[in-house]
Write a protein that holds these residues in place. Structure first.
Motif, short mmCIF file in Angstrom:
data_model
loop_
_atom_site.label_atom_id
_atom_site.label_comp_id
_atom_site.label_asym_id
_atom_site.label_seq_id
_atom_site.Cartn_x
_atom_site.Cartn_y
_atom_site.Cartn_z
N HIS A 1 -1.45 -2.10 -9.28
CA HIS A 1 -2.38 -2.69 -8.33
C HIS A 1 -2.29 -4.21 -8.35
O HIS A 1 -2.09 -4.83 -9.40
N ALA A 2 -2.45 -4.80 -7.16
CA ALA A 2 -2.41 -6.25 -7.02
C ALA A 2 -3.38 -6.68 -5.93
O ALA A 2 -3.70 -5.91 -5.01
N SER A 3 -3.87 -7.91 -6.03
CA SER A 3 -4.74 -8.48 -4.99
C SER A 3 -4.91 -9.96 -5.27
O SER A 3 -4.93 -10.39 -6.43
N HIS A 4 -5.05 -10.74 -4.21
CA HIS A 4 -5.41 -12.15 -4.37
C HIS A 4 -6.93 -12.32 -4.45
O HIS A 4 -7.42 -13.43 -4.68
N LEU A 5 -7.68 -11.21 -4.24
CA LEU A 5 -9.14 -11.25 -4.21
C LEU A 5 -9.64 -12.29 -3.21
O LEU A 5 -10.60 -13.02 -3.47
N GLN A 6 -8.95 -12.33 -2.05
CA GLN A 6 -9.32 -13.26 -0.97
C GLN A 6 -9.67 -12.50 0.31
O GLN A 6 -9.59 -13.05 1.41
N GLY A 7 -10.03 -11.22 0.18
CA GLY A 7 -10.36 -10.43 1.35
C GLY A 7 -9.14 -10.19 2.23
O GLY A 7 -8.02 -10.09 1.74
N ASP A 8 -9.37 -10.13 3.55
CA ASP A 8 -8.25 -9.83 4.44
C ASP A 8 -7.52 -11.07 4.91
O ASP A 8 -6.53 -10.98 5.65
N GLN A 9 -7.99 -12.25 4.51
CA GLN A 9 -7.27 -13.49 4.81
C GLN A 9 -6.56 -13.93 3.53
O GLN A 9 -7.12 -14.63 2.69
N ASN A 10 -5.32 -13.50 3.38
CA ASN A 10 -4.61 -13.74 2.13
C ASN A 10 -3.12 -13.95 2.37
O ASN A 10 -2.60 -13.58 3.44
N PRO A 11 -2.42 -14.54 1.43
CA PRO A 11 -0.99 -14.84 1.60
C PRO A 11 -0.13 -13.59 1.82
O PRO A 11 0.90 -13.67 2.49
N PHE A 12 -0.54 -12.46 1.24
CA PHE A 12 0.24 -11.24 1.36
C PHE A 12 0.30 -10.75 2.80
O PHE A 12 1.36 -10.43 3.33
N MET A 13 -0.86 -10.69 3.45
CA MET A 13 -0.90 -10.24 4.85
C MET A 13 -0.14 -11.20 5.75
O MET A 13 0.51 -10.79 6.72
N GLU A 14 -0.23 -12.48 5.45
CA GLU A 14 0.51 -13.47 6.23
C GLU A 14 2.01 -13.29 6.06
O GLU A 14 2.77 -13.39 7.03
N LYS A 15 2.43 -13.02 4.83
CA LYS A 15 3.86 -12.87 4.55
C LYS A 15 4.45 -11.68 5.29
O LYS A 15 5.56 -11.75 5.84
N LEU A 16 3.72 -10.56 5.32
CA LEU A 16 4.21 -9.36 5.99
C LEU A 16 3.79 -9.31 7.46
O LEU A 16 4.16 -8.38 8.18
N ARG A 17 3.00 -10.31 7.89
CA ARG A 17 2.54 -10.43 9.28
C ARG A 17 1.77 -9.17 9.71
O ARG A 17 1.99 -8.60 10.76
N LEU A 18 0.83 -8.78 8.85
CA LEU A 18 0.00 -7.60 9.09
C LEU A 18 -1.42 -8.01 9.45
O LEU A 18 -1.94 -9.01 8.97
N LYS A 19 -2.05 -7.17 10.30
CA LYS A 19 -3.46 -7.36 10.64
C LYS A 19 -4.27 -6.09 10.44
O LYS A 19 -5.49 -6.13 10.40
N THR A 20 -3.57 -4.95 10.34
CA THR A 20 -4.25 -3.65 10.36
C THR A 20 -3.94 -2.85 9.10
O THR A 20 -2.79 -2.81 8.66
N ILE A 21 -4.98 -2.23 8.53
CA ILE A 21 -4.78 -1.29 7.44
C ILE A 21 -5.48 0.02 7.81
O ILE A 21 -6.36 0.02 8.68
N PRO A 22 -5.11 1.14 7.15
CA PRO A 22 -4.08 1.24 6.12
C PRO A 22 -2.68 1.01 6.68
O PRO A 22 -2.39 1.35 7.82
N ALA A 23 -1.84 0.42 5.82
CA ALA A 23 -0.44 0.20 6.18
C ALA A 23 0.40 0.49 4.94
O ALA A 23 -0.08 0.37 3.81
N ASN A 24 1.63 0.89 5.14
CA ASN A 24 2.51 1.11 3.99
C ASN A 24 3.97 0.94 4.38
O ASN A 24 4.33 0.98 5.56
#
Length: 395
Positions: free
Chosen positions: A342-365
């Motif tokens: 498990h990993a998280s930036h603990l920054q909610g849905d505004q985080n570097p991970f979502m930006e890197k993968l260019r995602l806006k919607t979950i669940p995603a895999n």
């Protein structure tokens, strides 16, 4: 050719003359006319992202509907090449003639068609079922394709509506998303099969009038490639290519992901390359403790897959869109998800991970091989189980 004696400045900009015969005419069944204005509007979307969008199309002209339902447009448009226009009707009380309704293709209030120089079109429709009932007498090849698209969309929409009604009862959001994907895929398959540019682009817009292509990114990217090869100089194609640039879309199937750094729950940062090392298959899962479909997937799908295949070099790494570490911990424990990484930036849905993968919607895999190549993405439920079972059985 007879010329109009009195033209407004607006009309002069878009129309050059009045023809002996109307270039666009037809008859509306106004039997339910109490709610509808006896006017037909001609609207031009000037950009691709304005197609099927309310309030942005340019109103070019209007024609009154007579007592017998007849209407006609006399002044010929001045366009030098084929353009997509929209013929629109409005309910009484509507202030904006360019308001387009995209709620139900059975009753939506507009129809897109292709205008070509020298065209003489005759259309017929029921005002209360405008889009679904409209017919074109002796349509051009392009407009024949537009009618075919309308009919295919009608069938797909009825199926979508039926599936939506079925799954609303059990609130199966992933099933609803899958039904929407099937609907969008059918429209884009039409775009893939036709050689007519404007009907093809119309199919893309109808797949998502809001321009949300995140879940069908691969299909849209393929369409941008197709149309850019056929019509590289068309302005709308250039717009599509810019929108469907890989840098503007989520990571696509077939792409390689290698440069992710995960802030691990266990402490420190771990690279994706480290996680991939010696693994046959890695499931990169993007979820959240507050996401009900994610939680069901944890318990019903991911736990059994991990138990079955982890000893065979199958791994799951879950990135959480979390802001509360306590809620994150509780969800992991309750779902039995403590088994995997498990990993998280603990920054909610505004985080570097979502930006890197260019995602806006979950669940995603993303399902990744040892190289980090995306073999498949956004598979859920039994689709995910079947993919993992099949892939691991062949390794």
């Amino acid at each position: 050719m007879k010329y109009c004696l009195a033209l407004s400045l607006f009309t002069v900009l878009f129309f050059q003359s009045c023809s002996e015969e109307p270039w666009l005419s037809g008859k509306l069944d106004m039997s339910e006319s109490e709610a509808w204005k006896p006017i037909v509007y001609l609207v031009q979307p000037q950009k691709l992202n304005e197609v099927a969008q309310s309030f942005v199309g340019l109103v070019l002209d209007s024609a009154k509907v007579g007592a017998n339902g007849h209407f006609q447009f006399d002044a010929l448009p001045e366009f030098q090449e084929p353009v997509l226009l929209e013929i629109v009707v409005q309910k009484k009380g509507e202030k904006y003639p360019n308001r387009l309704i995209n709620e139900n293709p059975e009753t939506d209030n507009y129809f897109p068609f292709v205008y070509g120089e020298g065209a003489n079109m005759v259309v017929n429709a029921e005002v209360s079922n405008f889009q679904s009932s409209l017919t074109i007498e002796k349509p051009s090849i392009a407009n024949e394709a537009m009618l075919e698209l309308r009919d295919k969309r009608m069938v797909a929409f009825k199926n979508l509506k039926s599936q939506t009604k079925e799954h609303e009862k059990d609130e199966d959001l992933l099933a609803l998303e899958k039904s929407l994907h099937v609907y969008q895929e059918l429209l884009i398959n039409f775009s893939n099969s036709t050689s007519e540019l404007l009907p093809g682009l119309m199919a893309l817009r109808w797949a998502s009038p809001e321009g949300d292509y995140e879940r069908i990114a691969e299909l849209v990217h393929a369409q941008s490639t197709k149309w850019s090869e056929l019509y590289p100089e068309h302005l709308w194609v250039k717009e599509l290519v810019a929108m469907a640039d890989k840098r503007n879309l989520p990571i696509l199937t077939g792409d390689v992901i290698t440069n992710l750094q995960f802030p691990m729950k266990s402490g420190g940062k771990v690279s994706l390359q480290t996680i991939l090392k010696d693994k046959k298959l890695v499931l990169l899962d993007v979820w959240a403790s507050w996401c009900a479909p994610c939680r069901l997937e944890n318990r019903n799908i991911l736990v059994p897959l991990w138990e079955k295949y982890n000893s065979q070099n199958f791994q799951i790494v879950a990135y959480g869109l979390e802001s509360s570490e306590k809620a994150w911990d509780n969800a992991i424990e309750k779902d039995g998800a403590y088994r995997w990484l498990h990993a998280s930036h603990l920054q909610g849905d505004q985080n570097p991970f979502m930006e890197k993968l260019r995602l806006k919607t979950i669940p995603a895999n993303f399902l990744l091989n040892q190289e980090g190549r995306v073999l498949a993405k956004n598979l859920h439920g039994q689709d995910l189980s079947h993919f993992v079972n099949d892939y691991m059985s062949k390794q």
